[in-house]
Write a protein that holds these residues in place. Structure first.
Motif, PDB file in Angstrom:
ATOM      1  N   LEU A   1     -11.542  11.282   8.035  1.00  0.00           N
ATOM      2  CA  LEU A   1     -12.984  11.668   7.314  1.00  0.00           C
ATOM      3  C   LEU A   1     -12.756  10.727   6.593  1.00  0.00           C
ATOM      4  N   TRP A   2     -15.012  11.584   6.292  1.00  0.00           N
ATOM      5  CA  TRP A   2     -15.226  10.351   5.469  1.00  0.00           C
ATOM      6  C   TRP A   2     -15.143  10.723   3.968  1.00  0.00           C
ATOM      7  N   ILE A   3     -15.031  10.066   3.524  1.00  0.00           N
ATOM      8  CA  ILE A   3     -15.192  10.388   1.983  1.00  0.00           C
ATOM      9  C   ILE A   3     -15.742   9.306   0.509  1.00  0.00           C
ATOM     10  N   GLN A   4     -16.005   9.608   0.236  1.00  0.00           N
ATOM     11  CA  GLN A   4     -16.964   9.187  -1.064  1.00  0.00           C
ATOM     12  C   GLN A   4     -16.453   8.897  -2.119  1.00  0.00           C
ATOM     13  N   GLU A   5     -15.621   9.486  -3.224  1.00  0.00           N
ATOM     14  CA  GLU A   5     -14.410   8.826  -3.782  1.00  0.00           C
ATOM     15  C   GLU A   5     -13.172   9.064  -3.741  1.00  0.00           C
ATOM     16  N   PRO A   6     -12.217   8.855  -2.817  1.00  0.00           N
ATOM     17  CA  PRO A   6     -10.660   8.922  -2.625  1.00  0.00           C
ATOM     18  C   PRO A   6     -10.037   8.146  -3.806  1.00  0.00           C
ATOM     19  N   THR A   7      -8.749   8.980  -3.733  1.00  0.00           N
ATOM     20  CA  THR A   7      -7.557   9.248  -4.894  1.00  0.00           C
ATOM     21  C   THR A   7      -6.506   9.095  -3.487  1.00  0.00           C
ATOM     22  N   PRO A   8      -6.284   7.485  -3.273  1.00  0.00           N
ATOM     23  CA  PRO A   8      -5.244   6.972  -2.964  1.00  0.00           C
ATOM     24  C   PRO A   8      -3.088   7.713  -3.643  1.00  0.00           C
ATOM     25  N   ALA A   9      -2.886   8.172  -2.119  1.00  0.00           N
ATOM     26  CA  ALA A   9      -1.184   8.410  -2.447  1.00  0.00           C
ATOM     27  C   ALA A   9      -0.699   8.447  -1.345  1.00  0.00           C
ATOM     28  N   LEU A  10       0.286   9.084  -1.621  1.00  0.00           N
ATOM     29  CA  LEU A  10       1.918   7.887  -1.294  1.00  0.00           C
ATOM     30  C   LEU A  10       1.821   8.648  -0.117  1.00  0.00           C
ATOM     31  N   GLU A  11       1.414   9.679   0.091  1.00  0.00           N
ATOM     32  CA  GLU A  11       1.367   9.989   2.030  1.00  0.00           C
ATOM     33  C   GLU A  11      -0.123   9.794   2.253  1.00  0.00           C
ATOM     34  N   GLY A  12      -0.200   9.163   3.715  1.00  0.00           N
ATOM     35  CA  GLY A  12      -1.436   9.381   3.658  1.00  0.00           C
ATOM     36  C   GLY A  12      -2.381   7.992   3.343  1.00  0.00           C
TER      37      GLY A  12
ATOM     38  N   GLN B   1       0.454  24.456  10.070  1.00  0.00           N
ATOM     39  CA  GLN B   1      -0.100  22.922  10.408  1.00  0.00           C
ATOM     40  C   GLN B   1      -1.535  22.338   9.699  1.00  0.00           C
ATOM     41  N   PHE B   2      -2.381  24.184   9.568  1.00  0.00           N
ATOM     42  CA  PHE B   2      -3.654  23.147  10.040  1.00  0.00           C
ATOM     43  C   PHE B   2      -3.854  23.275   8.171  1.00  0.00           C
ATOM     44  N   MET B   3      -2.345  23.985   7.768  1.00  0.00           N
ATOM     45  CA  MET B   3      -2.679  24.609   5.782  1.00  0.00           C
ATOM     46  C   MET B   3      -2.012  22.858   5.494  1.00  0.00           C
ATOM     47  N   ALA B   4      -1.105  22.337   5.790  1.00  0.00           N
ATOM     48  CA  ALA B   4      -0.884  21.325   5.882  1.00  0.00           C
ATOM     49  C   ALA B   4      -1.746  20.071   5.576  1.00  0.00           C
ATOM     50  N   LYS B   5      -2.813  20.350   6.710  1.00  0.00           N
ATOM     51  CA  LYS B   5      -4.021  19.331   7.092  1.00  0.00           C
ATOM     52  C   LYS B   5      -4.679  18.929   5.573  1.00  0.00           C
ATOM     53  N   ARG B   6      -4.811  20.226   5.075  1.00  0.00           N
ATOM     54  CA  ARG B   6      -6.152  20.273   4.304  1.00  0.00           C
ATOM     55  C   ARG B   6      -5.668  20.564   2.935  1.00  0.00           C
ATOM     56  N   ILE B   7      -4.354  20.566   2.478  1.00  0.00           N
ATOM     57  CA  ILE B   7      -4.174  20.187   1.386  1.00  0.00           C
ATOM     58  C   ILE B   7      -3.284  18.869   1.095  1.00  0.00           C
ATOM     59  N   HIS B   8      -3.250  17.939   2.444  1.00  0.00           N
ATOM     60  CA  HIS B   8      -3.015  16.671   2.696  1.00  0.00           C
ATOM     61  C   HIS B   8      -3.911  15.884   1.947  1.00  0.00           C
ATOM     62  N   ALA B   9      -5.148  15.831   2.860  1.00  0.00           N
ATOM     63  CA  ALA B   9      -6.455  15.585   2.500  1.00  0.00           C
ATOM     64  C   ALA B   9      -7.042  15.931   1.508  1.00  0.00           C
ATOM     65  N   GLU B  10      -7.347  16.914   0.602  1.00  0.00           N
ATOM     66  CA  GLU B  10      -7.505  17.268  -0.286  1.00  0.00           C
ATOM     67  C   GLU B  10      -6.862  16.337  -1.560  1.00  0.00           C
ATOM     68  N   LYS B  11      -5.457  16.267  -1.260  1.00  0.00           N
ATOM     69  CA  LYS B  11      -5.329  15.648  -2.498  1.00  0.00           C
ATOM     70  C   LYS B  11      -5.477  14.121  -2.000  1.00  0.00           C
ATOM     71  N   LEU B  12      -6.303  14.056  -1.535  1.00  0.00           N
ATOM     72  CA  LEU B  12      -7.199  11.900  -1.331  1.00  0.00           C
ATOM     73  C   LEU B  12      -8.090  12.208  -1.976  1.00  0.00           C
ATOM     74  N   GLY B  13      -8.555  12.967  -1.824  1.00  0.00           N
ATOM     75  CA  GLY B  13      -9.883  13.204  -2.350  1.00  0.00           C
ATOM     76  C   GLY B  13     -11.217  13.925  -1.677  1.00  0.00           C
ATOM     77  N   TYR B  14     -10.762  14.247  -0.577  1.00  0.00           N
ATOM     78  CA  TYR B  14     -11.827  15.915   0.121  1.00  0.00           C
ATOM     79  C   TYR B  14     -11.703  17.085   0.006  1.00  0.00           C
ATOM     80  N   LYS B  15     -13.070  17.102  -0.320  1.00  0.00           N
ATOM     81  CA  LYS B  15     -13.434  18.557  -0.948  1.00  0.00           C
ATOM     82  C   LYS B  15     -14.335  19.238   0.658  1.00  0.00           C
TER      83      LYS B  15
END
Length: 428
Positions: free
Chosen positions: A303-314, A411-425
Motif C-alpha cells: 500500500l501507499w502510505i504517507q506517515e509510516p511507523t516501521p515495526a518488527l513485522e512487515g 486472514q483478512f483481519m490479520a492483514k488489516r491489523i498489521h497494516a495499521e501497525k505500519l501506519g495505514y489508516k
C-alpha cells in the motif's frame, strides 16, 4: 516513421520477460525466456541452485545475461523495430545481488557488438552465483547487524525492516566474513534491478531508493546509506554501492552496443529499474489510501502510505512513484495453501461449495474466530490452528461453514491489523 514504443523488462526468479507498449499503453509485443527450459546448460531448478544445507539459494549471473542475449535475438528474428523504442525500464526480483569484479566497468563500456554480451562479460563477476531472495543462510549476520545498531526495532526505524536473511546487507556481510579476498576484488555491488539496468546503460547503474530499501542498508528517511549499517556489514561498502537515486530517474542513453547490434536509437533513454514489489505498486497505479492484496502461495499486501511507523513485522520501502512518500509491504506465508487445505477438509475440494458455505454465514461469524498457520508464519511468527468461540474460549473445532468463514475473516483481519501497525489508516 515508426510510432514510438517503450520496453519493460522483468528479471524474475524463473524467467526473463519483455513487453513493448505503444503510447496508448497497448501491448504490441511480449516474449519470455524460461531459464530451466531455454538455458539447460546452467542446470537450474526453478531458476535457482539450492545448496546441500537447504539454506543457501543462488542463481548464476551469466544465465541472466545470456537470457537477455536470447530474448533480444528472438525479437530481432521476429522483425521487431528497435529504432522505435524511446525508453526502457524494468524490474528485478527483490533482494538478489550481483558482484562486479575490479575492471569490469571498462569491459561493460566497450563490449564488442560482434559478440553476444554474455561472452564479453563472462569474467566480470567476483561471485558467479548470486544470492537471491530465497536464501536464508545469514542468521548470524542478521543478529550481528541488529546488535550493532541497537536492536531490531532501531534497525527497522532506520531501514524500514528488522534484519532479514535475504536482505542484501546481510548477504554482503556473509561474503565478506567467509571470502574477504572475493569482497576486496569487488568494485561494485548491484541489486538484480540495477544490474539489469547496467547491462543496457553500459555503465554501473545506481540502486534506486525503492529496491534499495530492501537491503537493511538504506536510511529510508534521509535517502542515503546508513553509516552504522554499512560499518556493521563490511569495510569500504559505500564506495561499492554508489549513490542511490529516485526510482523514476532517467539514467542516460542506451549503450552504443545496442545501437550497433540491434538498431536501437542512440537517443533511447534508460530509466532506473526497481524491485518487483515496488514495480507492482507502480504498475497497478496505486495512490495514497489504496491497498492491494496478492492472494498467492504467500499472500502479499502492499500500500501507499504517507506517515509510516516501521515495526518488527512487515517492511517499509521508499515509494517508487513519489520519493517523499512510502510503501508498506507485508508477506503472509500461509496463503492459498492454507485456503486449499480448508477447502479440501470442509468443502470436498470444491471452490463452489466453499463459496456457498461462506455465503451461508454472517459477517462477524457470530463471534467465532480462527487463526490458521499450517507452517511457521512470517507475520506474526506463529504456527498451528487456533480457534476461539464468541466467549473467547479456545475450542478444538468449528462446524464446516463456520470454519470457512473463520479462516477468511481471520486472514483478512490479520492483514488489516498489521497494516495499521505500519501506519495505514482505514477510511471510515
Amino acid at each position: 516513421m515508426a510510432s514510438p514504443c517503450y520496453l519493460g523488462w522483468d528479471f524474475s526468479t524463473q524467467q526473463l520477460k519483455v513487453i513493448a507498449i505503444d503510447e496508448q499503453l497497448r501491448v504490441i509485443y511480449e516474449d519470455n525466456v524460461p531459464f530451466d527450459k531455454d538455458l539447460p546448460e546452467f542446470k537450474t531448478q526453478g531458476g535457482v541452485y539450492i545448496d546441500g544445507d537447504r539454506l543457501t539459494v543462488t542463481s548464476p549471473v551469466l544465465m541472466w545475461v545470456k537470457a537477455l542475449d536470447m530474448i533480444l535475438e528472438k525479437m530481432k528474428s521476429s522483425g521487431f523495430n528497435f529504432s522505435q523504442v524511446r525508453a526502457l525500464s524494468g524490474a528485478g526480483q527483490q533482494h538478489g545481488s550481483v558482484y562486479w569484479k575490479k575492471g569490469s566497468i571498462q569491459i561493460l563500456k566497450s563490449a564488442s557488438s560482434e559478440l553476444p554480451l554474455h561472452q564479453s562479460l563472462k569474467a566480470c563477476f567476483s561471485v558467479s552465483n548470486s544470492p537471491i531472495w530465497m536464501d536464508s543462510s545469514t542468521a548470524s549476520q542478521c543478529r550481528a547487524l541488529e546488535k550493532a545498531v541497537g536492536g531490531a526495532q532501531h534497525l527497522a526505524s532506520i531501514t524500514g525492516s528488522r534484519a532479514y536473511e535475504r536482505f542484501t546487507g546481510n548477504q554482503i556481510a556473509k561474503i565478506y566474513s567467509q571470502n574477504p579476498e572475493v569482497y576486496m576484488q569487488t568494485e561494485r555491488i548491484s541489486l538484480v534491478s540495477s544490474f539489469a539496468a547496467s547491462l543496457f546503460l553500459g555503465a554501473y547503474a545506481p540502486i534506486d531508493y525503492s529496491d534499495g530499501s530492501g537491503m537493511n542498508l538504506l536510511h529510508i528517511w534521509e535517502k542515503g546509506w546508513s553509516a552504522s549499517c554499512l560499518d556493521a556489514c563490511a569495510p569500504g561498502l559505500e564506495e561499492k554501492l554508489g549513490c542511490p537515486v529516485p526510482s523514476h530517474s532517467v539514467l542516460g542513453p542506451i549503450s552504443p552496443y545496442y545501437s550497433q547490434r540491434y538498431g536501437f536509437s542512440p537517443d533511447c533513454k534508460i530509466v532506473a529499474f526497481t524491485g518487483d514489489n515496488p514495480a507492482s505498486l507502480a504498475g497497478m497505479r496505486l495512490q495514497e489510501g489504496d491497498i492491494a492484496i496478492s492472494l498467492g502461495t504467500s499472500d502479499t499486501l502492499f500500500l501507499w502510505i504517507q506517515e509510516p511507523t516501521p515495526a518488527l513485522e512487515g517492511h517499509i520501502l521508499c515509494n517508487p512513484v513519489d520519493s517523499q512518500t512510502y510503501m508498506a509491504l507485508l508477506c503472509f506465508k500461509n496463503g492459498s495453501l492454507m485456503r486449499e487445505k480448508i477447502r479440501d477438509d470442509c468443502a470436498s475440494g470444491s471452490w463452489d461449495e466453499f463459496s456457498k458455505a461462506l455465503s451461508s454465514t454472517v459477517a462477524g461469524n457470530q463471534g467465532n474466530l480462527g487463526f490458521y498457520f499450517d507452517v511457521m508464519e512470517i507475520t506474526p511468527e506463529a504456527v498451528g490452528i487456533h480457534r476461539f468461540n464468541r466467549d473467547n474460549q479456545k475450542v478444538s473445532g468449528f462446524p464446516k461453514e463456520v470454519e470457512i468463514r473463520a479462516l477468511i475473516e481471520g486472514q483478512f483481519m490479520a492483514k488489516r491489523i498489521h497494516a495499521e501497525k505500519l501506519g495505514y489508516k482505514v477510511s471510515k
